[in-house]
Structure formats: C-alpha cells, structure tokens
Design an enzyme around this catalytic site. Structure first.
Site, mmCIF file in Angstrom:
data_model
loop_
_atom_site.group_PDB
_atom_site.id
_atom_site.type_symbol
_atom_site.label_atom_id
_atom_site.label_comp_id
_atom_site.label_asym_id
_atom_site.label_seq_id
_atom_site.Cartn_x
_atom_site.Cartn_y
_atom_site.Cartn_z
ATOM 1 N N LYS A 9 0.841 -1.195 0.000
ATOM 2 C CA LYS A 9 0.000 0.000 0.000
ATOM 3 C C LYS A 9 0.883 1.255 0.000
ATOM 4 C CE LYS A 9 -3.658 -2.632 2.346
ATOM 5 N NZ LYS A 9 -4.562 -2.734 3.521
ATOM 6 N N TYR A 49 -12.202 -3.189 -3.187
ATOM 7 C CA TYR A 49 -12.706 -3.281 -1.808
ATOM 8 C C TYR A 49 -14.237 -3.208 -1.754
ATOM 9 C CZ TYR A 49 -8.072 -2.947 0.437
ATOM 10 O OH TYR A 49 -6.793 -3.193 0.891
ATOM 11 N N ASN A 112 -1.712 -0.237 7.289
ATOM 12 C CA ASN A 112 -1.166 -1.571 7.577
ATOM 13 C C ASN A 112 -0.327 -2.181 6.453
ATOM 14 O OD1 ASN A 112 -3.266 -2.269 5.920
ATOM 15 N ND2 ASN A 112 -4.400 -3.475 7.424
ATOM 16 N N HIS A 115 -1.579 -5.638 1.440
ATOM 17 C CA HIS A 115 -2.825 -6.371 1.208
ATOM 18 C C HIS A 115 -2.517 -7.783 0.742
ATOM 19 C CE1 HIS A 115 -6.575 -7.739 -0.642
ATOM 20 N NE2 HIS A 115 -5.843 -8.070 -1.689
ATOM 21 N N GLU A 126 -8.838 -10.635 -8.072
ATOM 22 C CA GLU A 126 -7.999 -9.462 -7.894
ATOM 23 C C GLU A 126 -6.865 -9.403 -8.922
ATOM 24 O OE1 GLU A 126 -7.014 -9.772 -3.726
ATOM 25 O OE2 GLU A 126 -9.076 -9.316 -3.126
HETATM 26 P P1 GTP Z 1 -6.492 -6.472 3.171
HETATM 27 O O1 GTP Z 1 -5.446 -7.530 2.979
HETATM 28 O O2 GTP Z 1 -6.021 -5.074 2.866
HETATM 29 O O3 GTP Z 1 -7.786 -6.820 2.463
HETATM 30 O O4 GTP Z 1 -6.778 -6.454 4.748
HETATM 31 P P2 GTP Z 1 -7.558 -7.549 5.617
HETATM 32 O O5 GTP Z 1 -8.094 -8.642 4.743
HETATM 33 O O6 GTP Z 1 -6.663 -7.919 6.743
HETATM 34 O O7 GTP Z 1 -8.771 -6.695 6.202
HETATM 35 P P3 GTP Z 1 -10.169 -6.318 5.492
HETATM 36 O O8 GTP Z 1 -10.266 -6.936 4.147
HETATM 37 O O9 GTP Z 1 -11.237 -6.564 6.483
HETATM 38 O O10 GTP Z 1 -10.010 -4.728 5.330
HETATM 39 C C1 GTP Z 1 -9.353 -4.188 4.220
HETATM 40 C C2 GTP Z 1 -8.542 -2.983 4.648
HETATM 41 O O11 GTP Z 1 -9.404 -1.955 5.074
HETATM 42 C C3 GTP Z 1 -7.621 -3.231 5.855
HETATM 43 O O12 GTP Z 1 -6.395 -3.827 5.521
HETATM 44 C C4 GTP Z 1 -7.419 -1.809 6.336
HETATM 45 O O13 GTP Z 1 -6.451 -1.123 5.538
HETATM 46 C C5 GTP Z 1 -8.784 -1.200 6.088
HETATM 47 N N1 GTP Z 1 -9.605 -1.283 7.298
HETATM 48 C C6 GTP Z 1 -10.260 -2.368 7.796
HETATM 49 N N2 GTP Z 1 -10.896 -2.073 8.937
HETATM 50 C C7 GTP Z 1 -10.651 -0.768 9.171
HETATM 51 C C8 GTP Z 1 -11.030 0.158 10.198
HETATM 52 O O14 GTP Z 1 -11.748 -0.180 11.142
HETATM 53 N N3 GTP Z 1 -10.564 1.443 10.091
HETATM 54 C C9 GTP Z 1 -9.773 1.842 9.038
HETATM 55 N N4 GTP Z 1 -9.346 3.129 8.995
HETATM 56 N N5 GTP Z 1 -9.392 1.016 8.054
HETATM 57 C C10 GTP Z 1 -9.832 -0.258 8.116
HETATM 58 MG MG MG Z 2 -9.196 -8.257 2.959
#
Ligand code: GTP
Ligand code: MG
Length: 149
Positions: A9, A49, A112, A115, A126
């Site tokens: 990212k 997303y 974080n 992805h 994807e």
């Molecule tokens: P990805 O690998 O990026 O898809 O992350 P993930 O699978 O561990 O988490 P998820 O798919 O649920 O969420 C996608 C992304 O959205 C996360 O990696 C974060 O960058 C963002 N995100 C998720 N939850 C939150 C939140 O509560 N607050 C914020 N600011 N960002 C969030």
């Molecule tokens: Mg995810």
C-alpha cells in the site's frame, strides 16, 4: 498451483518497505509472477474493496489506497493464499504477531502496509482486476527441487 494478489500500500512505498516486503515472500519460497508500480484510480480501489462499501471507514480506505502509487504483485505457490495471510499478520497491526509484516512494521489498521487476497477465488478476481493479459509471467525457478521434494 495457487496464486495470490499481494499489494504494498502507499504507506509501504513511502516508508521504504518495498524491498523488505518482497524479501519476505521470496525467502519463504514463493514465486514472483507479476510486479508493477501503479497509481490506482478511485474506481479500481472501490471495485477491489467493494465488499467493504457499507463500512464507515470505506471513504478513508479509498483515500488511503489512492493516496500514492502501490506495488502490485502476483505470487504463486502451494497454499500461497493462506500462507501469505499468515506472513502478513492480523488486520490490526497492534494485534499482529511479531514476525509478521504488520506485526513488525506497522501500528495502525488504516496504515497496515500490505494487502493479501483472502481466498483463492478472490486471488483470481484481484489478479484479473489489477493486471492486464501478458503482465503476469510464467517461469520455472531452477531452485524448485530445493523447495519441494
Ligand atoms: P487487506 O489484505 O487489505 O484486504 O486487509 P484484511 O483482509 O486484513 O482486512 P479487510 O479486508 O477486512 O479490510 C481491508 C482494509 O481496510 C484493511 O487492511 C485496512 O487497511 C482497512 N480497514 C479495515 N478495517 C478498518 C477500520 O476499522 N478502520 C480503518 N481506517 N481502516 C480499516
Ligand atoms: Mg481483505
């Protein structure tokens, strides 16, 4: 064999973590099949997303992902989807185990670093979303017999 979509990212690129992240997947023994630097348009971020569209953080997430170039990657390997998620660590970096990318290199969910696809099906979805035909290379690493018996 299985493939996954991994993306560094914009914070990872800004913080100079590109080599570090790539290195962890290389050292694990996965095969890099696609790699590019890319400024993601808003529409693509929203499509990527789309399952999170109803979340209150969705606009912030789209702003984050489009705030600068990302590094797009395709990695191949047996069980690579689940294994990559383990290497990456929990979504919230404060809950991610030490030794994982997020556990070692990040402090906030909204920053974080990386992805990883959450299923082989989403991996294929994807990869098709982020890479054009011909941008993903097929090649055979000579180290193969030293990774798999
Ligand atoms: P990805 O690998 O990026 O898809 O992350 P993930 O699978 O561990 O988490 P998820 O798919 O649920 O969420 C996608 C992304 O959205 C996360 O990696 C974060 O960058 C963002 N995100 C998720 N939850 C939150 C939140 O509560 N607050 C914020 N600011 N960002 C969030
Ligand atoms: Mg995810």
């Amino acid at each position: 064999v299985e493939e996954t979509y991994i993306m560094i990212k914009p914070d990872g690129l800004q913080r100079g973590l590109v080599g570090e992240v790539i290195s962890r997947f290389e050292k694990k023994g996965f095969l890099l099949k696609g790699l590019k630097l890319f400024q993601c348009p808003k529409e693509l971020a929203e499509e990527h997303y789309k399952d999170l569209k109803s979340k209150n953080f969705f606009p912030k997430l789209i702003d984050y992902i489009t705030s600068g170039p990302v590094v797009c990657m395709v990695w191949e390997g047996v069980g690579v989807v689940a294994s990559a998620r383990k290497l990456i660590g929990s979504t919230n970096p404060l809950q991610a185990e030490p030794g994982t990318i997020r556990g070692d290199l990040a402090v906030q969910t909204g920053r974080n670093v990386v992805h990883g696809s959450d299923s082989p099906e989403n991996g294929q979805r994807e990869i098709a979303l982020w890479f054009k035909e011909g941008e993903v290379c097929q090649w055979t690493p000579t180290v193969g017999p030293w990774l798999r018996e």
